[in-house]
Design a protein around this motif. Structure first.
Motif, PDB file in Angstrom:
ATOM      1  N   ALA A 131       0.924  -1.214  -0.041  1.00 34.42           N
ATOM      2  CA  ALA A 131      -0.105   0.073  -0.240  1.00 34.42           C
ATOM      3  C   ALA A 131       0.848   1.167  -0.048  1.00 34.42           C
ATOM      4  CB  ALA A 131      -0.949   0.084   1.262  1.00 34.42           C
ATOM      5  N   ARG A 132       2.059   0.967  -0.338  1.00 30.03           N
ATOM      6  CA  ARG A 132       3.090   2.041  -0.279  1.00 30.03           C
ATOM      7  C   ARG A 132       2.739   3.322  -0.932  1.00 30.03           C
ATOM      8  NH1 ARG A 132       9.608   1.250  -1.014  1.00 30.03           N
ATOM      9  NH2 ARG A 132      10.095   3.457  -1.140  1.00 30.03           N
ATOM     10  N   ARG A 133       2.327   3.258  -2.323  1.00 28.44           N
ATOM     11  CA  ARG A 133       1.880   4.164  -3.142  1.00 28.44           C
ATOM     12  C   ARG A 133       0.669   5.092  -2.719  1.00 28.44           C
ATOM     13  NH1 ARG A 133       3.353   5.810  -8.331  1.00 28.44           N
ATOM     14  NH2 ARG A 133       4.344   3.535  -8.624  1.00 28.44           N
ATOM     15  N   GLY A 134      -0.292   4.090  -2.290  1.00 30.53           N
ATOM     16  CA  GLY A 134      -1.591   4.506  -1.694  1.00 30.53           C
ATOM     17  C   GLY A 134      -1.380   5.635  -0.596  1.00 30.53           C
ATOM     18  N   PHE A 135      -0.546   5.282   0.500  1.00 30.09           N
ATOM     19  CA  PHE A 135      -0.408   6.095   1.758  1.00 30.09           C
ATOM     20  C   PHE A 135       0.188   7.473   1.205  1.00 30.09           C
ATOM     21  CE2 PHE A 135      -0.703   1.929   3.930  1.00 30.09           C
ATOM     22  CZ  PHE A 135      -1.964   2.094   4.831  1.00 30.09           C
ATOM     23  N   GLN A 136       0.965   7.498   0.079  1.00 32.78           N
ATOM     24  CA  GLN A 136       1.542   8.942  -0.162  1.00 32.78           C
ATOM     25  C   GLN A 136       0.552  10.108  -0.407  1.00 32.78           C
ATOM     26  OE1 GLN A 136       4.127   8.169  -3.677  1.00 32.78           O
ATOM     27  NE2 GLN A 136       5.280   6.488  -2.588  1.00 32.78           N
ATOM     28  N   VAL A 137      -0.589   9.545  -0.619  1.00 34.79           N
ATOM     29  CA  VAL A 137      -1.541  10.667  -0.822  1.00 34.79           C
ATOM     30  C   VAL A 137      -2.059  11.300   0.528  1.00 34.79           C
ATOM     31  CG1 VAL A 137      -2.801   9.661  -2.859  1.00 34.79           C
ATOM     32  CG2 VAL A 137      -3.755   9.446  -0.526  1.00 34.79           C
ATOM     33  N   ALA A 138      -1.682  10.691   1.664  1.00 29.64           N
ATOM     34  CA  ALA A 138      -2.113  11.330   3.075  1.00 29.64           C
ATOM     35  C   ALA A 138      -1.013  12.308   3.638  1.00 29.64           C
ATOM     36  CB  ALA A 138      -2.080  10.048   3.893  1.00 29.64           C
ATOM     37  N   VAL A 139       0.187  12.347   2.865  1.00 32.28           N
ATOM     38  CA  VAL A 139       1.307  13.109   3.366  1.00 32.28           C
ATOM     39  C   VAL A 139       0.948  14.512   2.758  1.00 32.28           C
ATOM     40  CG1 VAL A 139       3.796  13.541   2.971  1.00 32.28           C
ATOM     41  CG2 VAL A 139       3.068  11.464   2.891  1.00 32.28           C
ATOM     42  N   PRO A 140       0.669  15.619   3.848  1.00 32.89           N
ATOM     43  CA  PRO A 140       0.412  17.022   3.475  1.00 32.89           C
ATOM     44  C   PRO A 140       1.501  17.521   2.596  1.00 32.89           C
ATOM     45  CG  PRO A 140       0.137  16.347   5.983  1.00 32.89           C
ATOM     46  CD  PRO A 140       0.975  15.296   5.317  1.00 32.89           C
ATOM     47  N   ASP A 141       1.003  18.384   1.937  1.00 32.51           N
ATOM     48  CA  ASP A 141       1.802  19.083   0.971  1.00 32.51           C
ATOM     49  C   ASP A 141       2.871  20.018   1.633  1.00 32.51           C
ATOM     50  OD1 ASP A 141       0.287  18.306  -1.366  1.00 32.51           O
ATOM     51  OD2 ASP A 141      -1.086  19.938  -1.220  1.00 32.51           O
ATOM     52  N   TRP A 142       2.800  20.376   2.895  1.00 34.90           N
ATOM     53  CA  TRP A 142       3.791  21.417   3.493  1.00 34.90           C
ATOM     54  C   TRP A 142       4.751  20.379   4.242  1.00 34.90           C
ATOM     55  CZ3 TRP A 142       3.612  19.589   8.581  1.00 34.90           C
ATOM     56  CH2 TRP A 142       2.029  19.141   9.148  1.00 34.90           C
ATOM     57  N   VAL A 143       4.687  19.170   4.095  1.00 39.85           N
ATOM     58  CA  VAL A 143       5.730  18.260   4.755  1.00 39.85           C
ATOM     59  C   VAL A 143       7.014  18.276   3.756  1.00 39.85           C
ATOM     60  CG1 VAL A 143       6.381  15.898   5.363  1.00 39.85           C
ATOM     61  CG2 VAL A 143       4.192  16.770   5.963  1.00 39.85           C
ATOM     62  N   PRO A 144       7.977  18.534   4.358  1.00 35.61           N
ATOM     63  CA  PRO A 144       9.157  18.744   3.308  1.00 35.61           C
ATOM     64  C   PRO A 144       9.696  17.456   2.875  1.00 35.61           C
ATOM     65  CG  PRO A 144      10.096  18.963   5.604  1.00 35.61           C
ATOM     66  CD  PRO A 144       8.394  19.012   5.476  1.00 35.61           C
ATOM     67  N   GLY A 145      10.258  17.486   1.496  1.00 38.81           N
ATOM     68  CA  GLY A 145      10.912  16.222   1.229  1.00 38.81           C
ATOM     69  C   GLY A 145      10.118  15.531   0.104  1.00 38.81           C
ATOM     70  N   ASP A 146      10.307  14.167   0.073  1.00 37.47           N
ATOM     71  CA  ASP A 146       9.551  13.503  -0.900  1.00 37.47           C
ATOM     72  C   ASP A 146       8.453  12.495  -0.004  1.00 37.47           C
ATOM     73  OD1 ASP A 146       9.107  11.465  -2.990  1.00 37.47           O
ATOM     74  OD2 ASP A 146      10.141  10.044  -2.289  1.00 37.47           O
ATOM     75  N   PRO A 147       7.191  12.689  -0.429  1.00 34.55           N
ATOM     76  CA  PRO A 147       6.306  11.721  -0.021  1.00 34.55           C
ATOM     77  C   PRO A 147       6.611  10.235   0.247  1.00 34.55           C
ATOM     78  CG  PRO A 147       5.066  13.299  -1.563  1.00 34.55           C
ATOM     79  CD  PRO A 147       6.799  13.282  -1.765  1.00 34.55           C
ATOM     80  N   ASP A 148       7.150   9.714  -0.462  1.00 34.51           N
ATOM     81  CA  ASP A 148       7.519   8.248  -0.423  1.00 34.51           C
ATOM     82  C   ASP A 148       8.590   8.065   0.899  1.00 34.51           C
ATOM     83  OD1 ASP A 148       7.445   5.548  -1.258  1.00 34.51           O
ATOM     84  OD2 ASP A 148       9.806   5.900  -1.825  1.00 34.51           O
ATOM     85  N   THR A 149       9.542   9.092   0.961  1.00 39.73           N
ATOM     86  CA  THR A 149      10.367   8.982   2.237  1.00 39.73           C
ATOM     87  C   THR A 149       9.328   8.936   3.518  1.00 39.73           C
ATOM     88  OG1 THR A 149      12.147  10.003   0.736  1.00 39.73           O
ATOM     89  CG2 THR A 149      12.418  10.102   3.447  1.00 39.73           C
ATOM     90  N   THR A 150       8.678   9.752   3.524  1.00 35.74           N
ATOM     91  CA  THR A 150       7.790  10.204   4.564  1.00 35.74           C
ATOM     92  C   THR A 150       6.951   8.821   5.047  1.00 35.74           C
ATOM     93  OG1 THR A 150       7.465  12.699   4.245  1.00 35.74           O
ATOM     94  CG2 THR A 150       5.756  11.343   5.763  1.00 35.74           C
ATOM     95  N   VAL A 151       6.480   8.183   4.040  1.00 31.99           N
ATOM     96  CA  VAL A 151       5.655   7.197   4.114  1.00 31.99           C
ATOM     97  C   VAL A 151       6.668   5.943   4.549  1.00 31.99           C
ATOM     98  CG1 VAL A 151       4.358   5.174   2.805  1.00 31.99           C
ATOM     99  CG2 VAL A 151       3.804   7.709   2.295  1.00 31.99           C
ATOM    100  N   VAL A 152       7.629   5.735   3.807  1.00 38.79           N
ATOM    101  CA  VAL A 152       8.721   4.954   4.457  1.00 38.79           C
ATOM    102  C   VAL A 152       9.011   5.114   5.963  1.00 38.79           C
ATOM    103  CG1 VAL A 152      11.022   4.012   4.084  1.00 38.79           C
ATOM    104  CG2 VAL A 152       9.522   4.205   2.141  1.00 38.79           C
ATOM    105  N   ALA A 153       9.312   6.250   6.333  1.00 38.61           N
ATOM    106  CA  ALA A 153       9.582   6.502   7.724  1.00 38.61           C
ATOM    107  C   ALA A 153       8.687   6.182   8.556  1.00 38.61           C
ATOM    108  CB  ALA A 153      10.013   7.829   7.743  1.00 38.61           C
ATOM    109  N   SER A 154       7.317   6.645   8.355  1.00 39.12           N
ATOM    110  CA  SER A 154       6.377   6.320   9.307  1.00 39.12           C
ATOM    111  C   SER A 154       6.088   4.873   9.052  1.00 39.12           C
ATOM    112  CB  SER A 154       4.992   7.406   8.790  1.00 39.12           C
ATOM    113  OG  SER A 154       4.617   6.824   7.561  1.00 39.12           O
ATOM    114  N   GLY A 155       6.136   4.126   8.266  1.00 37.17           N
ATOM    115  CA  GLY A 155       5.803   2.576   8.215  1.00 37.17           C
ATOM    116  C   GLY A 155       7.079   2.166   8.985  1.00 37.17           C
TER     117      GLY A 155
END
Length: 126
Positions: free
Chosen positions: A28-52
């Motif tokens: 579900a990695r790609r699907g969770f990227q939509v939840a990353v707010p636009d104001w979070v710095p960096g790549d949404p994928d990195t945020t998803v991996v880190a939060s996972g």
């Protein structure tokens, strides 16, 4: 000493966090990227991996920790508060994610978050 209800709740939360963390890192990695707010710095994928990774660690702590159970609950509660902006972003920007593919589900998810925070704290107290 924890009650049976606390143990069941703590185990369920730990399992949910483990499953969700694995989902963040895999199917579900790609699907969770939509939840990353636009104001979070960096790549949404990195945020998803880190939060996972954090979810896997916290889920494991909920399941395995005995002496530091209360700390695990507080960390889970803090994490759940920290990811709330992602839930708000999904709802306000009408973004679908795994299991959250309607306005009603995304809106309802907002009310689940405080319940999860309270359960994390309650299930880990003495």
């Amino acid at each position: 000493m924890a009650t049976t209800a606390q143990t069941i709740t703590r185990t369920a939360l730990g399992g949910i966090l483990l499953f969700t963390g694995i989902a963040h890192l895999s199917f579900a990695r790609r699907g969770f990227q939509v939840a990353v707010p636009d104001w979070v710095p960096g790549d949404p994928d990195t945020t998803v991996v880190a939060s996972g990774a954090v979810e896997i660690a916290l889920g494991s702590a909920m399941l395995l920790s005995r002496r530091r159970r209360r700390l695990a609950g507080r960390l889970v509660a803090a994490f759940l508060v920290a990811v709330l902006p992602g839930n708000v972003t999904q709802w306000t920007h009408h973004r679908s994610a795994p299991g959250l593919d309607t306005e009603m589900k995304r809106f309802g998810r907002l009310f689940l978050q405080p319940v999860l925070v309270m359960l994390a704290l309650w299930s880990t107290r003495d």
